[in-house]
Design a protein around this motif. Sequence first.
Motif, PDB file in Angstrom:
ATOM      1  N   GLN A 134       0.842  -1.211   0.000  1.00  0.00           N
ATOM      2  CA  GLN A 134       0.000   0.000   0.000  1.00  0.00           C
ATOM      3  C   GLN A 134       0.871   1.252   0.000  1.00  0.00           C
ATOM      4  O   GLN A 134       0.611   2.185  -0.754  1.00  0.00           O
ATOM      5  CB  GLN A 134      -0.893   0.036   1.249  1.00  0.00           C
ATOM      6  N   VAL A 135       1.870   1.262   0.860  1.00  0.00           N
ATOM      7  CA  VAL A 135       2.750   2.429   0.966  1.00  0.00           C
ATOM      8  C   VAL A 135       3.495   2.640  -0.351  1.00  0.00           C
ATOM      9  O   VAL A 135       3.606   3.777  -0.833  1.00  0.00           O
ATOM     10  CB  VAL A 135       3.722   2.297   2.157  1.00  0.00           C
ATOM     11  N   GLU A 136       3.975   1.586  -0.960  1.00  0.00           N
ATOM     12  CA  GLU A 136       4.702   1.718  -2.226  1.00  0.00           C
ATOM     13  C   GLU A 136       3.783   2.225  -3.334  1.00  0.00           C
ATOM     14  O   GLU A 136       4.164   3.094  -4.120  1.00  0.00           O
ATOM     15  CB  GLU A 136       5.350   0.387  -2.630  1.00  0.00           C
ATOM     16  N   THR A 137       2.574   1.712  -3.383  1.00  0.00           N
ATOM     17  CA  THR A 137       1.614   2.174  -4.391  1.00  0.00           C
ATOM     18  C   THR A 137       1.254   3.638  -4.124  1.00  0.00           C
ATOM     19  O   THR A 137       1.167   4.439  -5.057  1.00  0.00           O
ATOM     20  CB  THR A 137       0.350   1.291  -4.393  1.00  0.00           C
ATOM     21  N   ALA A 138       1.076   3.971  -2.860  1.00  0.00           N
ATOM     22  CA  ALA A 138       0.773   5.354  -2.495  1.00  0.00           C
ATOM     23  C   ALA A 138       1.938   6.275  -2.854  1.00  0.00           C
ATOM     24  O   ALA A 138       1.734   7.411  -3.293  1.00  0.00           O
ATOM     25  CB  ALA A 138       0.455   5.451  -1.008  1.00  0.00           C
ATOM     26  N   ARG A 139       3.148   5.784  -2.699  1.00  0.00           N
ATOM     27  CA  ARG A 139       4.341   6.569  -3.061  1.00  0.00           C
ATOM     28  C   ARG A 139       4.318   6.881  -4.560  1.00  0.00           C
ATOM     29  O   ARG A 139       4.570   8.008  -4.981  1.00  0.00           O
ATOM     30  CB  ARG A 139       5.595   5.790  -2.683  1.00  0.00           C
ATOM     31  N   LYS A 140       4.020   5.870  -5.349  1.00  0.00           N
ATOM     32  CA  LYS A 140       3.914   6.074  -6.799  1.00  0.00           C
ATOM     33  C   LYS A 140       2.800   7.069  -7.117  1.00  0.00           C
ATOM     34  O   LYS A 140       2.933   7.896  -8.025  1.00  0.00           O
ATOM     35  CB  LYS A 140       3.660   4.738  -7.509  1.00  0.00           C
ATOM     36  N   VAL A 152       0.333   8.634   4.600  1.00  0.00           N
ATOM     37  CA  VAL A 152      -0.983   9.219   4.859  1.00  0.00           C
ATOM     38  C   VAL A 152      -2.009   8.643   3.885  1.00  0.00           C
ATOM     39  O   VAL A 152      -3.108   8.251   4.277  1.00  0.00           O
ATOM     40  CB  VAL A 152      -0.933  10.764   4.785  1.00  0.00           C
ATOM     41  N   TYR A 153      -1.658   8.577   2.622  1.00  0.00           N
ATOM     42  CA  TYR A 153      -2.559   7.985   1.630  1.00  0.00           C
ATOM     43  C   TYR A 153      -2.814   6.513   1.942  1.00  0.00           C
ATOM     44  O   TYR A 153      -3.944   6.033   1.877  1.00  0.00           O
ATOM     45  CB  TYR A 153      -1.977   8.111   0.218  1.00  0.00           C
ATOM     46  N   ALA A 154      -1.749   5.786   2.256  1.00  0.00           N
ATOM     47  CA  ALA A 154      -1.875   4.351   2.508  1.00  0.00           C
ATOM     48  C   ALA A 154      -2.741   4.061   3.726  1.00  0.00           C
ATOM     49  O   ALA A 154      -3.380   3.012   3.802  1.00  0.00           O
ATOM     50  CB  ALA A 154      -0.488   3.723   2.669  1.00  0.00           C
ATOM     51  N   GLN A 155      -2.788   4.973   4.660  1.00  0.00           N
ATOM     52  CA  GLN A 155      -3.643   4.789   5.837  1.00  0.00           C
ATOM     53  C   GLN A 155      -5.118   4.993   5.508  1.00  0.00           C
ATOM     54  O   GLN A 155      -5.977   4.532   6.235  1.00  0.00           O
ATOM     55  CB  GLN A 155      -3.235   5.767   6.944  1.00  0.00           C
ATOM     56  N   ARG A 156      -5.384   5.683   4.429  1.00  0.00           N
ATOM     57  CA  ARG A 156      -6.768   6.056   4.129  1.00  0.00           C
ATOM     58  C   ARG A 156      -7.372   5.345   2.923  1.00  0.00           C
ATOM     59  O   ARG A 156      -8.567   5.426   2.696  1.00  0.00           O
ATOM     60  CB  ARG A 156      -6.845   7.564   3.946  1.00  0.00           C
ATOM     61  N   PHE A 157      -6.543   4.678   2.143  1.00  0.00           N
ATOM     62  CA  PHE A 157      -7.030   4.003   0.942  1.00  0.00           C
ATOM     63  C   PHE A 157      -6.481   2.587   0.886  1.00  0.00           C
ATOM     64  O   PHE A 157      -5.322   2.348   1.236  1.00  0.00           O
ATOM     65  CB  PHE A 157      -6.609   4.771  -0.322  1.00  0.00           C
ATOM     66  N   SER A 158      -7.297   1.697   0.398  1.00  0.00           N
ATOM     67  CA  SER A 158      -6.843   0.317   0.212  1.00  0.00           C
ATOM     68  C   SER A 158      -5.850   0.284  -0.947  1.00  0.00           C
ATOM     69  O   SER A 158      -5.771   1.226  -1.745  1.00  0.00           O
ATOM     70  CB  SER A 158      -8.034  -0.592  -0.100  1.00  0.00           C
ATOM     71  N   GLU A 159      -5.149  -0.832  -1.057  1.00  0.00           N
ATOM     72  CA  GLU A 159      -4.196  -0.963  -2.159  1.00  0.00           C
ATOM     73  C   GLU A 159      -4.922  -0.901  -3.503  1.00  0.00           C
ATOM     74  O   GLU A 159      -4.444  -0.279  -4.456  1.00  0.00           O
ATOM     75  CB  GLU A 159      -3.408  -2.262  -2.027  1.00  0.00           C
ATOM     76  N   ALA A 160      -6.096  -1.510  -3.578  1.00  0.00           N
ATOM     77  CA  ALA A 160      -6.875  -1.487  -4.824  1.00  0.00           C
ATOM     78  C   ALA A 160      -7.279  -0.061  -5.184  1.00  0.00           C
ATOM     79  O   ALA A 160      -7.189   0.342  -6.350  1.00  0.00           O
ATOM     80  CB  ALA A 160      -8.109  -2.375  -4.695  1.00  0.00           C
ATOM     81  N   GLU A 161      -7.715   0.710  -4.200  1.00  0.00           N
ATOM     82  CA  GLU A 161      -8.094   2.106  -4.458  1.00  0.00           C
ATOM     83  C   GLU A 161      -6.891   2.927  -4.903  1.00  0.00           C
ATOM     84  O   GLU A 161      -6.995   3.754  -5.816  1.00  0.00           O
ATOM     85  CB  GLU A 161      -8.720   2.727  -3.208  1.00  0.00           C
ATOM     86  N   LEU A 162      -5.764   2.691  -4.260  1.00  0.00           N
ATOM     87  CA  LEU A 162      -4.544   3.404  -4.650  1.00  0.00           C
ATOM     88  C   LEU A 162      -4.148   3.055  -6.080  1.00  0.00           C
ATOM     89  O   LEU A 162      -3.752   3.934  -6.850  1.00  0.00           O
ATOM     90  CB  LEU A 162      -3.403   3.077  -3.677  1.00  0.00           C
TER      91      LEU A 162
END
Length: 180
Positions: A46-52, A114-124
């Motif tokens: 999730q964090v890596e996807t949010a980073r992207k 912050v994004y990863a805490q609020r969105f699922s990996e699929a949403e990200l």
Amino acid sequence: MPSFCRTRRASGLFAAAALSAALLVGSPLGVSMAHAQQAAAPSAAQVETARKLVLANGEARAFDGVIGNIVDGAALSFLQTNPDLVQHLREAAIAVRPEFEKRKDEIIDMLAKVYAQRFSEAELKDALTFYTSPVGKKLVDERPIIVQDALRQIQAWGAELNGEAVERVRAEMRKKGFDL
């Protein structure tokens, strides 16, 4: 690029990022996801996807001038004790700035978490798909101009509204016997 130009650009982009974040968090989906995601720590994926995502959606760029401004401010804080050192302090700030610019990834990581805490990996992933699409890229490229134009229009509207409000208050005060 002069520091004040970076500050203006960063503040405009930051306003865009803050506005988009406020819209997401203010939506019913954002609120429900915030509560759901805060319960569990985000996965590394999730964090890596949010980073992207924060790199693709332009939010990371909103902080381009922040580190330089912090370093400049730290150096210039010494002016209070010795105003004659202004040129030397500026040179010192320029000399140490690259050392601190290397830490920009820390900002990106904070945004990603912050994004990863609020969105699922699929949403990200869905959001990342959008921001890497042609229309998503166009949105990122045009957002600073859109925000700048919108702010200019809002400022003009606010000035006009203020003028109308002044006249209405003046009229109400006239009714009470006061000539402002």
